[in-house]
Design a protein around this motif. Structure first.
Motif, PDB file in Angstrom:
ATOM      1  N   THR A  22       0.833  -1.200   0.000  1.00  0.00           N
ATOM      2  CA  THR A  22       0.000   0.000   0.000  1.00  0.00           C
ATOM      3  C   THR A  22       0.872   1.255   0.000  1.00  0.00           C
ATOM      4  N   ALA A  23       1.941   1.205   0.794  1.00  0.00           N
ATOM      5  CA  ALA A  23       2.843   2.353   0.837  1.00  0.00           C
ATOM      6  C   ALA A  23       3.441   2.600  -0.550  1.00  0.00           C
ATOM      7  N   VAL A  24       3.799   1.512  -1.253  1.00  0.00           N
ATOM      8  CA  VAL A  24       4.365   1.653  -2.596  1.00  0.00           C
ATOM      9  C   VAL A  24       3.361   2.330  -3.522  1.00  0.00           C
ATOM     10  N   GLY A  25       2.102   1.856  -3.482  1.00  0.00           N
ATOM     11  CA  GLY A  25       1.070   2.450  -4.330  1.00  0.00           C
ATOM     12  C   GLY A  25       0.892   3.930  -4.042  1.00  0.00           C
ATOM     13  N   LEU A  26       0.809   4.280  -2.751  1.00  0.00           N
ATOM     14  CA  LEU A  26       0.636   5.689  -2.379  1.00  0.00           C
ATOM     15  C   LEU A  26       1.870   6.503  -2.756  1.00  0.00           C
ATOM     16  N   PHE A  27       3.064   5.858  -2.652  1.00  0.00           N
ATOM     17  CA  PHE A  27       4.294   6.555  -3.000  1.00  0.00           C
ATOM     18  C   PHE A  27       4.251   7.012  -4.460  1.00  0.00           C
ATOM     19  N   PHE A  28       3.786   6.116  -5.349  1.00  0.00           N
ATOM     20  CA  PHE A  28       3.755   6.479  -6.773  1.00  0.00           C
ATOM     21  C   PHE A  28       2.777   7.621  -7.031  1.00  0.00           C
ATOM     22  N   LEU A  29       1.604   7.574  -6.372  1.00  0.00           N
ATOM     23  CA  LEU A  29       0.657   8.681  -6.531  1.00  0.00           C
ATOM     24  C   LEU A  29       1.308   9.987  -6.088  1.00  0.00           C
ATOM     25  N   GLY A  30       1.973   9.922  -4.926  1.00  0.00           N
ATOM     26  CA  GLY A  30       2.648  11.113  -4.414  1.00  0.00           C
ATOM     27  C   GLY A  30       3.744  11.577  -5.353  1.00  0.00           C
ATOM     28  N   ALA A  31       4.546  10.618  -5.857  1.00  0.00           N
ATOM     29  CA  ALA A  31       5.666  10.969  -6.726  1.00  0.00           C
ATOM     30  C   ALA A  31       5.177  11.653  -7.994  1.00  0.00           C
ATOM     31  N   ILE A  32       4.089  11.103  -8.579  1.00  0.00           N
ATOM     32  CA  ILE A  32       3.571  11.680  -9.819  1.00  0.00           C
ATOM     33  C   ILE A  32       3.032  13.077  -9.569  1.00  0.00           C
ATOM     34  N   LEU A  33       2.260  13.240  -8.496  1.00  0.00           N
ATOM     35  CA  LEU A  33       1.701  14.562  -8.192  1.00  0.00           C
ATOM     36  C   LEU A  33       2.816  15.568  -7.902  1.00  0.00           C
ATOM     37  N   TRP A  34       3.823  15.121  -7.148  1.00  0.00           N
ATOM     38  CA  TRP A  34       4.915  16.017  -6.801  1.00  0.00           C
ATOM     39  C   TRP A  34       5.657  16.487  -8.055  1.00  0.00           C
ATOM     40  N   THR A  35       5.962  15.543  -8.953  1.00  0.00           N
ATOM     41  CA  THR A  35       6.647  15.906 -10.191  1.00  0.00           C
ATOM     42  C   THR A  35       5.827  16.917 -10.973  1.00  0.00           C
ATOM     43  N   LEU A  36       4.517  16.652 -11.071  1.00  0.00           N
ATOM     44  CA  LEU A  36       3.642  17.546 -11.827  1.00  0.00           C
ATOM     45  C   LEU A  36       3.649  18.944 -11.231  1.00  0.00           C
ATOM     46  N   ILE A  37       3.519  19.015  -9.903  1.00  0.00           N
ATOM     47  CA  ILE A  37       3.434  20.322  -9.268  1.00  0.00           C
ATOM     48  C   ILE A  37       4.760  21.063  -9.383  1.00  0.00           C
ATOM     49  N   SER A  38       5.862  20.361  -9.066  1.00  0.00           N
ATOM     50  CA  SER A  38       7.138  21.070  -9.058  1.00  0.00           C
ATOM     51  C   SER A  38       7.536  21.516 -10.467  1.00  0.00           C
ATOM     52  N   ASN A  39       7.204  20.711 -11.476  1.00  0.00           N
ATOM     53  CA  ASN A  39       7.555  21.120 -12.842  1.00  0.00           C
ATOM     54  C   ASN A  39       6.522  22.046 -13.465  1.00  0.00           C
ATOM     55  N   GLY A  40       5.271  21.846 -13.088  1.00  0.00           N
ATOM     56  CA  GLY A  40       4.200  22.586 -13.746  1.00  0.00           C
ATOM     57  C   GLY A  40       4.035  23.997 -13.240  1.00  0.00           C
ATOM     58  N   VAL A  41       4.210  24.183 -11.923  1.00  0.00           N
ATOM     59  CA  VAL A  41       3.975  25.502 -11.343  1.00  0.00           C
ATOM     60  C   VAL A  41       4.942  26.535 -11.923  1.00  0.00           C
ATOM     61  N   ALA A  42       6.164  26.091 -12.221  1.00  0.00           N
ATOM     62  CA  ALA A  42       7.169  27.007 -12.765  1.00  0.00           C
ATOM     63  C   ALA A  42       6.679  27.688 -14.039  1.00  0.00           C
ATOM     64  N   GLY A  43       5.825  26.993 -14.783  1.00  0.00           N
ATOM     65  CA  GLY A  43       5.388  27.558 -16.059  1.00  0.00           C
ATOM     66  C   GLY A  43       4.075  28.316 -15.978  1.00  0.00           C
ATOM     67  N   MET A  44       3.496  28.383 -14.754  1.00  0.00           N
ATOM     68  CA  MET A  44       2.224  29.075 -14.623  1.00  0.00           C
ATOM     69  C   MET A  44       2.411  30.583 -14.779  1.00  0.00           C
ATOM     70  N   SER A  45       1.724  31.149 -15.743  1.00  0.00           N
ATOM     71  CA  SER A  45       1.817  32.595 -15.941  1.00  0.00           C
ATOM     72  C   SER A  45       0.565  33.033 -16.671  1.00  0.00           C
ATOM     73  N   VAL A  46       0.401  34.342 -16.784  1.00  0.00           N
ATOM     74  CA  VAL A  46      -0.757  34.852 -17.504  1.00  0.00           C
ATOM     75  C   VAL A  46      -0.668  34.445 -18.969  1.00  0.00           C
ATOM     76  N   ALA A  47       0.552  34.462 -19.503  1.00  0.00           N
ATOM     77  CA  ALA A  47       0.752  34.141 -20.917  1.00  0.00           C
ATOM     78  C   ALA A  47       0.248  32.737 -21.247  1.00  0.00           C
ATOM     79  N   LEU A  48       0.359  31.849 -20.261  1.00  0.00           N
ATOM     80  CA  LEU A  48      -0.059  30.459 -20.479  1.00  0.00           C
ATOM     81  C   LEU A  48      -1.525  30.393 -20.908  1.00  0.00           C
ATOM     82  N   PHE A  49      -2.328  31.289 -20.321  1.00  0.00           N
ATOM     83  CA  PHE A  49      -3.766  31.248 -20.579  1.00  0.00           C
ATOM     84  C   PHE A  49      -4.224  32.258 -21.622  1.00  0.00           C
ATOM     85  N   THR A  50      -3.308  33.136 -22.095  1.00  0.00           N
ATOM     86  CA  THR A  50      -3.736  34.185 -23.018  1.00  0.00           C
ATOM     87  C   THR A  50      -3.075  34.081 -24.379  1.00  0.00           C
TER      88      THR A  50
END
Lengths: 281, 333
Positions: A22-50
């Motif tokens: 179970t810990a392994v399964g939760l670890f992967f969910l956490g790892a994927i979300l963490w990667t998405l947030i840490s890489n994705g937030v950097a690109g968040m800007s007004v230009a992204l949506f306009t």
């Protein structure tokens, strides 16, 4: 005594391993979300949506892809939801227990787990080839084909939860089945049906494979339903595999956007079920 | 007995005619609504039929040109217009089976944890978290696999496998060659993570159908928790477990985006699990829009037809095994 110890040790080891799994399964969910947030937030800007998707090397956003995803998801749900709900109604009410409905139920279950790329090929063969070009319409229809089995399944399940006594009471008042279904059963199952629709939207808004060769892609702003249209998942696919850093950044931001949307939809659906009493899971 | 007053008579006839008109309208609407639901239900059948027919139609040029050889040849050459399905079919089967080898034990563990082990305050959040993993779209697994998992495997896992398992007889061949990062093994790991939540959700639902009385009799005889699971719960739910596994296998076989990112798209069969390969769905996703010429396109559709046959058999078997279960319990898959 020794044997007793062995049994105890086996027990602890086995249960420990299952907790570890179970810990392994939760670890992967956490790892994927963490990667998405840490890489994705950097690109968040007004230009992204306009701004629209840029040529390699220059700055831009994913406005046209967001628009395309919303439009094609809407087409998919507007076509898929009524068909799915009506078919689910047939399975739960008119055809309950009949041979035809058990065949349809089985086929629907098969379609539910059929590979989505096959759906893309199917729509390519019947729509894209026929029309002669890729189009947002074809992409939307492909998504509808994926949404239908999901809606059929959830609608039937939710209608089955409505107490038989309510249906009987309505019938005893002299109501025809259509009146009972539309005035009694649908309102009683409303939260469940809405949940099903939310889940269907969540399912199709992340689909990539069926759009690859139906809606194709479009680097520019386009509202023409008869022409190729960009979508978030397809852009993520193309941009992530590109060698350009700024395209990869757009892919990460798009991925974060898609995932957050879908997770919010899924969680809302869950809350709707538990709040509306549409059935316990 | 006098005649009823005139006014009453009029009211009676009016009511009677209203009744017939009302009833007729009701019957008409009933027919309309029932017809609509029936048509929608039949459309589900038509959809499946349409998929089958369109695949056969699109694949026909390739099948008639290459004949049975399409299934047995490894060649895939757009320049000389020669195509064979062996490499993608091999890749599809190997990645899926390997993914199941990884995913089954972990899913089993999660299902046990959720049904037998977890305290009730933990059950719901963990269950929801696992279901959210199932909601993550496959392209996210792909991009994560390419940028995060592949480098980790390349640097930390594959050199270790090559060094320690490579020299072994028999299985050593599976771990030869340089650590590419992307390849069959990486694709299998990504697939395994993807199907985990599906298999564990089915297993959990199946375990929950085991009557408490059976488990309690096990405990009453002095069995440990594990013994009750292994000797009571598992045998009781065997069909459901196999059905859940087959359902996961069906997903793994047809999965496109997660695999396309990390498989390497090489049309060849290599004995090593570390080298790039391809699967049916990855070939279609990568090449379909760029395919020039009827035979090339048709060969890709033919691959799709093969995939459909393989997944149909697996999914139909799975659904058949799960038929006996409470359908509501399985609504998440």
């Amino acid at each position: 005594m020794n044997r007793r110890l062995m049994r105890k040790v086996t027990n602890s080891v086995a249960l420990g391993l299952s907790a570890l799994a179970t810990a392994v399964g939760l670890f992967f969910l956490g790892a994927i979300l963490w990667t998405l947030i840490s890489n994705g937030v950097a690109g968040m800007s007004v230009a992204l949506f306009t701004q629209n998707t840029p040529p390699p090397g220059s700055a831009g956003g994913i406005l046209n892809a967001i628009y395309g995803s919303v439009v094609m998801t809407l087409i998919g749900i507007v076509i898929g939801a009524p068909i799915g709900m009506l078919a689910g109604t047939y399975l739960a009410e008119y055809g309950r227990g009949s041979r035809l409905s058990s065949v349809i139920r089985f086929v629907n279950d098969v379609l539910l787990s059929a590979p989505s790329i096959i759906v893309g090929l199917f729509i390519y063969e019947i729509l894209v080839l026929r029309m002669g070009h890729f189009s947002a319409l074809a992409g939307g229809v492909a998504l509808a084909v994926i949404a239908i089995p999901v809606t059929v399944r959830t609608t039937e399940d939710m209608l089955n939860l409505v107490p038989q006594g309510m249906k009987d009471a309505s019938t005893a008042m002299g109501a025809y089945p259509w009146r009972t279904i539309t005035s009694i059963i649908y309102p009683a199952a409303r939260s469940g049906i809405v949940t099903g629709l939310l889940l269907a939207v969540a399912r199709i808004s992340g689909e990539t494979a069926p759009l690859l060769f139906t809606a194709l892609n479009n680097q520019f702003w386009s509202t023409n339903l008869r022409g190729p249209m960009a979508s978030l998942p397809v852009d993520i696919f193309l941009f992530a595999l590109s060698p350009y850093k700024n395209w990869q950044q757009l892919a990460w931001s798009g991925a974060l956007l898609v995932t957050v949307t879908i997770l919010i939809l899924s969680i809302t659906a869950r809350i709707a079920v538990s709040a509306g009493g549409g059935g316990k899971r | 007995m006098g005649r009823p007053p005139f006014a009453l008579e009029i009211m009676n006839t009016a009511a009677a005619s209203f009744d017939t008109r009302h009833a007729a309208r009701q019957r008409f609407r009933e027919m309309l609504f029932k017809g609509a639901t029936l048509c929608a239900a039949l459309l589900v059948l038509i959809l499946l039929g349409g998929v089958v027919l369109s695949l056969i139609h699109g694949a026909w040029p390739a099948f008639s040109h290459f004949g049975f050889g399409f299934l047995t040849r490894e060649v895939w050459n757009p320049v000389t217009d020669e195509y064979g399905a062996l490499a993608p079919v091999y890749g599809t089967l190997v990645t899926s089976l390997l993914a199941m080898l990884i995913a089954i034990p972990i899913s089993f563990g999660i299902a046990i944890f959720l049904t037998e082990l977890a305290p009730s305050w933990l059950k719901r959040p963990v269950g929801v978290a696992v279901e959210l993993l199932a909601a993550v779209p496959s392209i996210i697994f792909g991009i994560w696999g390419l940028f995060v998992l592949a480098p980790v495997l390349q640097r930390h896992v594959q050199p270790f496998l090559i060094e320690w398992l490579g020299p072994l007889p028999l299985i050593g061949k599976l771990f030869h060659g340089p650590p590419f990062g992307i390849g069959v093994l990486t694709a299998s790991v990504v697939l395994a993570i993807m199907v985990l939540p599906f298999i564990s959700a089915v297993m959990r639902d199946v375990f929950e159908t085991v009557p408490d009385v059976l488990k309690e009799s096990g405990y009453g005889l002095g069995a440990t928790t594990w013994e009750v699971i292994w000797k009571v719960v598992v045998p009781y739910s065997r069909t459901g477990i196999v059905g859940g596994i087959m359902l996961g296998l069906g997903r793994a076989l047809g999965e496109t985006m997660a695999v396309t990112f990390v498989i390497g798209n090489a049309h060849r069969i290599s004995p090593s699990l570390l080298s790039p390969g391809t699967t049916i769905s990855a070939s279609i996703a990568n090449e379909f829009t760029e395919a020039v010429g009827d035979l090339y396109t048709s060969s890709l559709v033919a691959l799709g037809a093969l995939l459909f046959v393989i997944t149909f058999v697996v999914i139909a078997a799975a659904r058949f095994m799960l038929l006996r279960l409470d359908r509501r319990a399985l609504s998440s898959v």
